[in-house]
Design a protein around this motif. Structure first.
Motif, PDB file in Angstrom:
ATOM      1  N   TRP A  65      20.079  89.903  62.041  1.00  9.75           N
ATOM      2  CA  TRP A  65      20.946  90.705  61.172  1.00  9.75           C
ATOM      3  C   TRP A  65      22.012  89.818  60.544  1.00  9.75           C
ATOM      4  CZ3 TRP A  65      26.174  92.058  61.029  1.00  9.75           C
ATOM      5  CH2 TRP A  65      26.495  93.102  60.154  1.00  9.75           C
ATOM      6  N   GLN A  66      22.224  89.971  59.240  1.00 12.10           N
ATOM      7  CA  GLN A  66      23.231  89.203  58.526  1.00 12.10           C
ATOM      8  C   GLN A  66      24.249  90.144  57.898  1.00 12.10           C
ATOM      9  OE1 GLN A  66      23.772  85.903  58.344  1.00 12.10           O
ATOM     10  NE2 GLN A  66      22.085  85.600  59.789  1.00 12.10           N
ATOM     11  N   PRO A  67      25.526  89.873  58.098  1.00  9.76           N
ATOM     12  CA  PRO A  67      26.558  90.755  57.539  1.00  9.76           C
ATOM     13  C   PRO A  67      26.809  90.476  56.060  1.00  9.76           C
ATOM     14  CG  PRO A  67      27.587  88.937  58.667  1.00  9.76           C
ATOM     15  CD  PRO A  67      26.101  88.759  58.858  1.00  9.76           C
ATOM     16  N   GLU A  68      27.479  91.379  55.411  1.00  2.00           N
ATOM     17  CA  GLU A  68      28.023  91.173  54.069  1.00  2.00           C
ATOM     18  C   GLU A  68      29.540  91.264  54.214  1.00  2.00           C
ATOM     19  OE1 GLU A  68      24.904  92.849  50.856  1.00  2.00           O
ATOM     20  OE2 GLU A  68      25.705  94.385  52.192  1.00  2.00           O
ATOM     21  N   LEU A  69      30.160  90.126  54.408  1.00  6.38           N
ATOM     22  CA  LEU A  69      31.562  90.080  54.788  1.00  6.38           C
ATOM     23  C   LEU A  69      32.494  90.218  53.592  1.00  6.38           C
ATOM     24  CD1 LEU A  69      31.491  87.129  57.357  1.00  6.38           C
ATOM     25  CD2 LEU A  69      31.430  89.585  57.843  1.00  6.38           C
ATOM     26  N   LEU A  70      33.644  90.820  53.847  1.00 11.76           N
ATOM     27  CA  LEU A  70      34.726  90.845  52.876  1.00 11.76           C
ATOM     28  C   LEU A  70      35.635  89.639  53.043  1.00 11.76           C
ATOM     29  CD1 LEU A  70      35.714  94.630  53.159  1.00 11.76           C
ATOM     30  CD2 LEU A  70      34.204  93.565  51.466  1.00 11.76           C
ATOM     31  N   THR A  71      35.716  89.117  54.264  1.00 10.13           N
ATOM     32  CA  THR A  71      36.545  87.944  54.543  1.00 10.13           C
ATOM     33  C   THR A  71      35.843  87.042  55.551  1.00 10.13           C
ATOM     34  OG1 THR A  71      37.730  89.354  56.143  1.00 10.13           O
ATOM     35  CG2 THR A  71      38.856  88.863  54.075  1.00 10.13           C
ATOM     36  N   LEU A 180      32.457  97.384  45.812  1.00  8.93           N
ATOM     37  CA  LEU A 180      32.071  96.074  45.273  1.00  8.93           C
ATOM     38  C   LEU A 180      30.618  96.066  44.834  1.00  8.93           C
ATOM     39  CD1 LEU A 180      33.912  93.769  47.824  1.00  8.93           C
ATOM     40  CD2 LEU A 180      34.507  94.105  45.418  1.00  8.93           C
ATOM     41  N   LYS A 181      29.757  96.730  45.584  1.00  7.10           N
ATOM     42  CA  LYS A 181      28.346  96.789  45.202  1.00  7.10           C
ATOM     43  C   LYS A 181      28.140  97.604  43.924  1.00  7.10           C
ATOM     44  CE  LYS A 181      26.407  96.144  49.832  1.00  7.10           C
ATOM     45  NZ  LYS A 181      25.577  96.738  50.917  1.00  7.10           N
ATOM     46  N   GLU A 182      29.104  98.451  43.602  1.00  5.33           N
ATOM     47  CA  GLU A 182      29.067  99.224  42.360  1.00  5.33           C
ATOM     48  C   GLU A 182      29.847  98.538  41.244  1.00  5.33           C
ATOM     49  OE1 GLU A 182      30.626 102.996  43.547  1.00  5.33           O
ATOM     50  OE2 GLU A 182      28.795 103.596  44.603  1.00  5.33           O
ATOM     51  N   GLY A 183      30.396  97.367  41.541  1.00  2.00           N
ATOM     52  CA  GLY A 183      31.138  96.620  40.530  1.00  2.00           C
ATOM     53  C   GLY A 183      32.567  97.084  40.328  1.00  2.00           C
ATOM     54  N   LYS A 184      33.065  97.960  41.171  1.00  2.00           N
ATOM     55  CA  LYS A 184      34.408  98.534  41.003  1.00  2.00           C
ATOM     56  C   LYS A 184      35.443  97.644  41.703  1.00  2.00           C
ATOM     57  CE  LYS A 184      32.363 103.144  40.741  1.00  2.00           C
ATOM     58  NZ  LYS A 184      32.149 104.435  41.450  1.00  2.00           N
ATOM     59  N   LEU A 192      42.006  96.883  49.339  1.00  2.00           N
ATOM     60  CA  LEU A 192      42.270  95.682  50.124  1.00  2.00           C
ATOM     61  C   LEU A 192      43.763  95.350  50.143  1.00  2.00           C
ATOM     62  CD1 LEU A 192      39.329  93.426  48.885  1.00  2.00           C
ATOM     63  CD2 LEU A 192      39.688  94.154  51.255  1.00  2.00           C
ATOM     64  N   GLY A 193      44.433  95.627  49.026  1.00  2.00           N
ATOM     65  CA  GLY A 193      45.823  95.200  48.877  1.00  2.00           C
ATOM     66  C   GLY A 193      45.931  93.849  48.209  1.00  2.00           C
ATOM     67  N   HIS A 194      44.818  93.287  47.786  1.00  2.00           N
ATOM     68  CA  HIS A 194      44.766  92.011  47.081  1.00  2.00           C
ATOM     69  C   HIS A 194      43.417  91.927  46.377  1.00  2.00           C
ATOM     70  CE1 HIS A 194      42.055  90.489  50.232  1.00  2.00           C
ATOM     71  NE2 HIS A 194      42.892  91.080  51.084  1.00  2.00           N
ATOM     72  N   PRO A 195      43.274  91.104  45.345  1.00  2.00           N
ATOM     73  CA  PRO A 195      41.973  91.001  44.669  1.00  2.00           C
ATOM     74  C   PRO A 195      40.905  90.458  45.611  1.00  2.00           C
ATOM     75  CG  PRO A 195      43.715  90.013  43.346  1.00  2.00           C
ATOM     76  CD  PRO A 195      44.297  90.256  44.694  1.00  2.00           C
ATOM     77  N   TYR A 196      39.701  90.999  45.483  1.00  4.00           N
ATOM     78  CA  TYR A 196      38.585  90.447  46.259  1.00  4.00           C
ATOM     79  C   TYR A 196      38.288  89.048  45.736  1.00  4.00           C
ATOM     80  CZ  TYR A 196      34.057  89.901  48.474  1.00  4.00           C
ATOM     81  OH  TYR A 196      33.014  89.433  49.235  1.00  4.00           O
ATOM     82  N   CYS A 224      28.590  84.232  54.419  1.00  2.00           N
ATOM     83  CA  CYS A 224      27.853  85.489  54.276  1.00  2.00           C
ATOM     84  C   CYS A 224      28.674  86.535  53.540  1.00  2.00           C
ATOM     85  CB  CYS A 224      27.467  86.027  55.659  1.00  2.00           C
ATOM     86  SG  CYS A 224      26.430  84.929  56.629  1.00  2.00           S
ATOM     87  N   LYS A 225      29.517  86.106  52.614  1.00  2.00           N
ATOM     88  CA  LYS A 225      30.363  87.075  51.938  1.00  2.00           C
ATOM     89  C   LYS A 225      29.575  87.906  50.926  1.00  2.00           C
ATOM     90  CE  LYS A 225      34.580  86.739  50.960  1.00  2.00           C
ATOM     91  NZ  LYS A 225      35.926  86.414  50.451  1.00  2.00           N
ATOM     92  N   LEU A 226      30.018  89.143  50.768  1.00  2.00           N
ATOM     93  CA  LEU A 226      29.386  90.056  49.828  1.00  2.00           C
ATOM     94  C   LEU A 226      29.640  89.595  48.401  1.00  2.00           C
ATOM     95  CD1 LEU A 226      29.436  93.915  50.056  1.00  2.00           C
ATOM     96  CD2 LEU A 226      29.968  92.815  47.892  1.00  2.00           C
ATOM     97  N   ILE A 227      28.601  89.616  47.584  1.00  2.00           N
ATOM     98  CA  ILE A 227      28.726  89.295  46.165  1.00  2.00           C
ATOM     99  C   ILE A 227      28.750  90.603  45.387  1.00  2.00           C
ATOM    100  CG2 ILE A 227      27.637  88.154  44.196  1.00  2.00           C
ATOM    101  CD1 ILE A 227      26.407  86.180  46.193  1.00  2.00           C
ATOM    102  N   PRO A 228      29.747  90.827  44.544  1.00  2.00           N
ATOM    103  CA  PRO A 228      29.813  92.086  43.792  1.00  2.00           C
ATOM    104  C   PRO A 228      28.582  92.314  42.921  1.00  2.00           C
ATOM    105  CG  PRO A 228      31.913  90.927  43.694  1.00  2.00           C
ATOM    106  CD  PRO A 228      30.919  89.976  44.310  1.00  2.00           C
ATOM    107  N   ALA A 229      28.481  93.522  42.390  1.00  2.00           N
ATOM    108  CA  ALA A 229      27.342  93.908  41.563  1.00  2.00           C
ATOM    109  C   ALA A 229      27.193  92.973  40.362  1.00  2.00           C
ATOM    110  CB  ALA A 229      27.510  95.344  41.078  1.00  2.00           C
TER     111      ALA A 229
END
Length: 362
Positions: A65-71, A180-184, A192-196, A224-229
């Motif tokens: 299993w691989q995560p999609e991390l925000l940080t 993020l997956k929706e591009g928003k 988050l309180g800060h830009p992704y 393994c950080k999440l990449i936006p849409a």
């Protein structure tokens, strides 16, 4: 803030009020919890402690299993450090630790981390198989001499409401991933309180952008950080050379980023390319951190390279108009808006949001 890695290191003195979680993104809800933690610690005459994990626990208990991390861990550590917590404990989570029951883990928190008070959400679960609940934790705490306090973790932030205007959801890491997956990216940044952000190395590409008159830096993200849409975004970019430099020598620029397979050229591989506005440097081998400010449009197929070049010109104009709402100062590119301030790798988020004036790898 002191940081230790458990069980290699442990706490030898003092008593602590603690909370435990993965804290991916260190979002507004997490910061609310940490404020509550600090208040409770002060009320009880204790120091404050946050306990987190060196990687996602599911990576240990579920092979492959691989995560999609925000940080990343370093980003998370820096953000938690801004909260004013006294000590961060990073668990080196392995199968042996995963096999501990909640009772046994709480025993270790009490004996080796000197936790006298544990704050936890009523729905939070830890320990082997995560079968026990808050009432169990409170019972174990009574046996150990550890106060266990349940708190309501759900925080609602009006700015997180998306353009569908369907109401204000509770802030959570999973909800931010969905945004993020929706591009928003704007809504995600408010939660988050800060830009992704994404950090990576600039690698050689096919140089298609250069042939169009808009050279781009091809970013290979770390970890393994999440990449936006897929789409086109207005971004602020921190550019660092390969070797350590003084902060004043770092470059911070505005840019336009494209994420996607480049359908106009029948691309099959998803790429991340950023065009630095007014940038003329050679960025190969450098590290870039891209902060997502706003989504401009979807990535789409154009009938010709000329049509695409004309659209890229419009994208840059739109980004410039967006950035004109902010205050931009010289090469350091201080960007100020009503929501947050980006100063290179620094964040100052006004109101109830976080405040970060440290250069903290973000």
């Amino acid at each position: 803030m002191k940081t230790i890695f458990f069980p290699d290191e442990y706490v030898v003195d003092g008593s602590y009020a603690a909370t435990i979680g993965f804290f991916d993104g260190v979002h507004q809800g997490h910061r609310y919890l940490m404020e509550r933690l600090k208040s409770e610690a002060q009320r009880r005459g204790l120091q404050s402690m946050v306990i987190t994990f060196d990687h996602h626990p599911r990576q240990v208990v579920q092979d492959g299993w691989q995560p999609e991390l925000l940080t990343t861990l370093s980003e998370k550590t820096a953000l938690i450090g801004l909260s004013g917590i006294d000590i961060l404990v990073v668990l080196r989570f392995d199968r042996q630790m995963a096999s501990l029951s909640a009772r046994d883990f709480m025993q270790q928190m009490h004996d080796r981390l000197r936790v006298a008070c544990l704050l936890t959400g009523y729905d939070n679960r830890f320990g082997h198989d995560r079968t026990e609940c808050f009432d169990d934790y409170r019972h174990y705490g009574q046996e150990l001499g550890m106060a266990v306090i349940g708190i309501e973790e759900h925080v609602r932030v009006g700015d997180c409401k998306d353009e569908t205007n369907e109401g204000v959801p509770a802030v959570s890491s999973s909800y931010i991933r969905r945004l993020l997956k929706e591009g928003k990216v704007e809504a995600a940044g408010q939660c988050l309180g800060h830009p992704y952000s994404l950090t990576g190395h600039v690698v050689h590409g096919e140089q298609i952008g250069r042939t169009l008159g808009f050279p781009t830096a091809n970013l290979q993200p770390d970890g393994c950080k999440l990449i936006p849409a897929d789409g086109v975004y207005a971004v602020v970019v921190d550019i660092e050379p390969p070797s350590p430099v003084k902060e004043s020598e770092q470059e911070v620029r505005k840019g336009v980023m494209n994420i996607g397979p480049r359908p106009t050229f029948d691309g099959r591989v998803r790429t991340l390319e950023v065009n630095i506005i007014d940038g003329t440097g050679n960025y190969y081998g450098k590290t870039m951190t891209v902060h997502f400010i706003a989504r401009l449009r979807d990535e789409r197929h154009f009938p010709s390279a000329e049509a695409l070049a004309a659209q890229i010109k419009k994208d840059k104009q739109q980004a410039e108009e967006l950035f004109s709402r902010y205050e931009v100062r010289g090469a350091r590119c201080e960007v100020r808006g009503t929501r947050y301030e980006v100063r290179g790798a620094r964040y100052e988020v006004r109101g109830t949001r976080c405040e970060n004036r440290k250069n903290c790898e973000l």
